[in-house]
Design a protein around this motif. Structure first.
Motif, PDB file in Angstrom:
ATOM      1  N   ILE A 153       0.849  -1.202   0.000  1.00 43.51           N
ATOM      2  CA  ILE A 153       0.000   0.000   0.000  1.00 43.51           C
ATOM      3  C   ILE A 153       0.878   1.243   0.000  1.00 43.51           C
ATOM      4  O   ILE A 153       1.626   1.489   0.958  1.00 43.51           O
ATOM      5  CB  ILE A 153      -0.940   0.030   1.228  1.00 43.51           C
ATOM      6  CG1 ILE A 153      -1.716  -1.291   1.364  1.00 43.51           C
ATOM      7  CG2 ILE A 153      -1.894   1.216   1.139  1.00 43.51           C
ATOM      8  CD1 ILE A 153      -2.565  -1.376   2.640  1.00 43.51           C
ATOM      9  N   ASP A 154       0.787   2.005  -1.074  1.00 41.99           N
ATOM     10  CA  ASP A 154       1.543   3.260  -1.191  1.00 41.99           C
ATOM     11  C   ASP A 154       0.726   4.387  -0.551  1.00 41.99           C
ATOM     12  O   ASP A 154      -0.308   4.796  -1.081  1.00 41.99           O
ATOM     13  CB  ASP A 154       1.803   3.560  -2.679  1.00 41.99           C
ATOM     14  CG  ASP A 154       2.619   4.834  -2.869  1.00 41.99           C
ATOM     15  OD1 ASP A 154       3.355   5.219  -1.952  1.00 41.99           O
ATOM     16  OD2 ASP A 154       2.519   5.428  -3.968  1.00 41.99           O
ATOM     17  N   CYS A 155       1.191   4.878   0.592  1.00 41.59           N
ATOM     18  CA  CYS A 155       0.423   5.864   1.368  1.00 41.59           C
ATOM     19  C   CYS A 155       0.709   7.292   0.911  1.00 41.59           C
ATOM     20  O   CYS A 155       1.777   7.581   0.374  1.00 41.59           O
ATOM     21  CB  CYS A 155       0.774   5.727   2.844  1.00 41.59           C
ATOM     22  SG  CYS A 155       0.229   4.163   3.550  1.00 41.59           S
ATOM     23  N   PRO A 156      -0.248   8.182   1.180  1.00 47.01           N
ATOM     24  CA  PRO A 156      -0.027   9.606   0.858  1.00 47.01           C
ATOM     25  C   PRO A 156       0.896  10.242   1.901  1.00 47.01           C
ATOM     26  O   PRO A 156       1.078   9.678   2.982  1.00 47.01           O
ATOM     27  CB  PRO A 156      -1.433  10.196   0.946  1.00 47.01           C
ATOM     28  CG  PRO A 156      -2.148   9.321   1.925  1.00 47.01           C
ATOM     29  CD  PRO A 156      -1.574   7.948   1.762  1.00 47.01           C
ATOM     30  N   PRO A 157       1.460  11.411   1.599  1.00 47.34           N
ATOM     31  CA  PRO A 157       2.339  12.066   2.567  1.00 47.34           C
ATOM     32  C   PRO A 157       1.569  12.788   3.669  1.00 47.34           C
ATOM     33  O   PRO A 157       1.612  14.011   3.771  1.00 47.34           O
ATOM     34  CB  PRO A 157       3.151  13.042   1.703  1.00 47.34           C
ATOM     35  CG  PRO A 157       2.290  13.319   0.521  1.00 47.34           C
ATOM     36  CD  PRO A 157       1.446  12.109   0.300  1.00 47.34           C
ATOM     37  N   SER A 158       0.849  12.037   4.476  1.00 50.20           N
ATOM     38  CA  SER A 158       0.164  12.628   5.629  1.00 50.20           C
ATOM     39  C   SER A 158      -0.140  11.514   6.614  1.00 50.20           C
ATOM     40  O   SER A 158      -0.026  10.334   6.280  1.00 50.20           O
ATOM     41  CB  SER A 158      -1.147  13.291   5.194  1.00 50.20           C
ATOM     42  OG  SER A 158      -2.194  12.338   5.211  1.00 50.20           O
ATOM     43  N   LEU A 159      -0.509  11.907   7.836  1.00 51.54           N
ATOM     44  CA  LEU A 159      -0.905  10.895   8.817  1.00 51.54           C
ATOM     45  C   LEU A 159      -2.417  10.910   8.978  1.00 51.54           C
ATOM     46  O   LEU A 159      -2.952  10.623  10.032  1.00 51.54           O
ATOM     47  CB  LEU A 159      -0.211  11.170  10.155  1.00 51.54           C
ATOM     48  CG  LEU A 159       1.286  10.884  10.188  1.00 51.54           C
ATOM     49  CD1 LEU A 159       1.900  11.328  11.511  1.00 51.54           C
ATOM     50  CD2 LEU A 159       1.562   9.403   9.957  1.00 51.54           C
ATOM     51  N   GLY A 160      -3.119  11.250   7.901  1.00 53.01           N
ATOM     52  CA  GLY A 160      -4.580  11.346   7.928  1.00 53.01           C
ATOM     53  C   GLY A 160      -5.263   9.988   7.874  1.00 53.01           C
ATOM     54  O   GLY A 160      -4.637   8.935   8.017  1.00 53.01           O
ATOM     55  N   LEU A 161      -6.555  10.048   7.605  1.00 53.53           N
ATOM     56  CA  LEU A 161      -7.402   8.855   7.671  1.00 53.53           C
ATOM     57  C   LEU A 161      -6.971   7.757   6.697  1.00 53.53           C
ATOM     58  O   LEU A 161      -7.057   6.567   7.012  1.00 53.53           O
ATOM     59  CB  LEU A 161      -8.853   9.287   7.415  1.00 53.53           C
ATOM     60  CG  LEU A 161      -9.943   8.260   7.640  1.00 53.53           C
ATOM     61  CD1 LEU A 161      -9.828   7.608   9.019  1.00 53.53           C
ATOM     62  CD2 LEU A 161     -11.313   8.903   7.477  1.00 53.53           C
ATOM     63  N   LEU A 162      -6.485   8.146   5.512  1.00 56.66           N
ATOM     64  CA  LEU A 162      -6.072   7.119   4.538  1.00 56.66           C
ATOM     65  C   LEU A 162      -4.875   6.335   5.070  1.00 56.66           C
ATOM     66  O   LEU A 162      -4.863   5.098   5.035  1.00 56.66           O
ATOM     67  CB  LEU A 162      -5.739   7.760   3.182  1.00 56.66           C
ATOM     68  CG  LEU A 162      -6.926   8.311   2.383  1.00 56.66           C
ATOM     69  CD1 LEU A 162      -6.436   9.057   1.147  1.00 56.66           C
ATOM     70  CD2 LEU A 162      -7.905   7.204   1.993  1.00 56.66           C
ATOM     71  N   THR A 163      -3.884   7.045   5.591  1.00 54.04           N
ATOM     72  CA  THR A 163      -2.707   6.357   6.130  1.00 54.04           C
ATOM     73  C   THR A 163      -3.089   5.496   7.337  1.00 54.04           C
ATOM     74  O   THR A 163      -2.627   4.354   7.462  1.00 54.04           O
ATOM     75  CB  THR A 163      -1.607   7.382   6.509  1.00 54.04           C
ATOM     76  OG1 THR A 163      -1.211   8.065   5.314  1.00 54.04           O
ATOM     77  CG2 THR A 163      -0.396   6.712   7.116  1.00 54.04           C
ATOM     78  N   VAL A 164      -3.943   6.010   8.198  1.00 55.23           N
ATOM     79  CA  VAL A 164      -4.370   5.216   9.361  1.00 55.23           C
ATOM     80  C   VAL A 164      -5.120   3.957   8.900  1.00 55.23           C
ATOM     81  O   VAL A 164      -4.925   2.868   9.447  1.00 55.23           O
ATOM     82  CB  VAL A 164      -5.218   6.066  10.342  1.00 55.23           C
ATOM     83  CG1 VAL A 164      -5.826   5.202  11.440  1.00 55.23           C
ATOM     84  CG2 VAL A 164      -4.356   7.160  10.962  1.00 55.23           C
TER      85      VAL A 164
END
Ligand SMILES: Nc1ncnc2c1ncn2[C@@H]1O[C@H](COP(=O)(O)OP(=O)(O)OP(=O)(O)O)[C@@H](O)[C@H]1O
Ligand SMILES: [Mg+2]
Length: 249
Positions: free
Chosen positions: A120-131
């Motif tokens: 899973i390639d995550c976005p550069p943030s610790l927001g809901l998608l990364t969590v």
């Protein structure tokens, strides 16, 4: 096994690492790479253009499409769940949903049965998608650019990982930290790697990926590095990560 590739710092080679690792994994097993970033760089980096009727991560997480109907094959044999800017809207839509930390985990289930490895390639943030990625993953790989202050952002990430382990996903393991864009024989690069090793103690620090323009070129060509430029010194660090992934799966 599901591996999230995350760091809230931008431009540290999360996407490039996902492509390189996915390409290598696809040589030996079935692998799905998930683009969880509204920037859609993984999708374009694998040479996929999202047409109007292509289903994407957005439809999957908003429950209007099943994951296996949205997966596309790419030329290296790596399978891709593509994304585009609509995913930004998807993250907002998730905000109001009950149990919204677990939506990706739940929507991934059919793919888990079909593919040996999921990245899973995550976005550069610790927001809901990364969590969501951390809640779904078995392991986490953290690419870190060999630069001063590399460690600064890591603290926030490790804190988030701690909370996710405590509250959402006790199974989550850190596979390791992967230093990227390492410049040969520079004091800064060596300093950053030494500091990472000292400070992270029980977390594995992989051998660094060298800085090379070949990575940007391979992204443009839509190919993983081992196909674009089979240079041992560029591919070897990624092979070592794959070896560790296979050992843990
Ligand atoms: N080893 C490397 N040497 C030189 N350039 C690299 C290397 N790895 C990646 N790059 C380049 O660095 C840039 C950022 O890489 P990439 O997009 O993979 O980072 P990212 O962490 O996914 O970024 P974002 O946070 O925006 O998603 C790209 O232009 C990529 O081609
Ligand atoms: Mg990226």
């Amino acid at each position: 096994m599901i591996t999230a590739i995350a760091n809230q710092k931008g431009g540290v080679a999360k996407t490039t690492s996902t492509i390189s690792l996915g390409g290598l994994l696809a040589q030996q097993s079935s692998c799905l790479a998930i683009d969880l970033d509204p920037q859609g760089n993984l999708t374009t980096g694998l040479g996929v253009e999202v047409s109007d009727n292509q289903l994407t991560t957005y439809e999957v997480i908003t429950e209007t499409a099943e994951i296996l109907n949205a997966v596309v094959a790419t030329k290296s044999g790596l399978n891709l769940l593509p994304a585009d800017i609509s995913l930004a809207k998807g993250e907002t839509e998730l905000l109001g949903k009950v149990g919204n930390f677990y939506i990706l985990k739940e929507r991934l289930e059919p793919a888990r049965e079909k593919f040996q490895h999921i990245l899973i390639d995550c976005p550069p943030s610790l927001g809901l998608l990364t969590v969501n990625a951390l809640a779904a993953a078995d392991t986490l790989l953290i690419p870190v650019q060999c630069q001063f202050f590399a460690l600064k952002g890591l603290e926030a990430l490790l804190e988030t990982v701690g909370s996710v382990k405590k509250r959402l996903n006790p199974r989550l393991k850190i596979l390791g930290v992967l230093p990227t864009m390492a410049e040969k024989n520079t004091v800064m690069t060596q300093d950053v790697i030494d500091t990472l090793k000292q400070q992270l103690e029980e977390i594995k620090v992989f051998d660094p990926v060298p800085k090379s323009v070949k990575f940007a070129e391979s992204n443009l060509a839509g190919e993983p590095i081992h196909l674009y430029a089979g240079e041992w010194k560029l591919v070897q660090p990624y092979r070592a990560v794959v070896k560790q992934m296979v050992a843990e799966s």
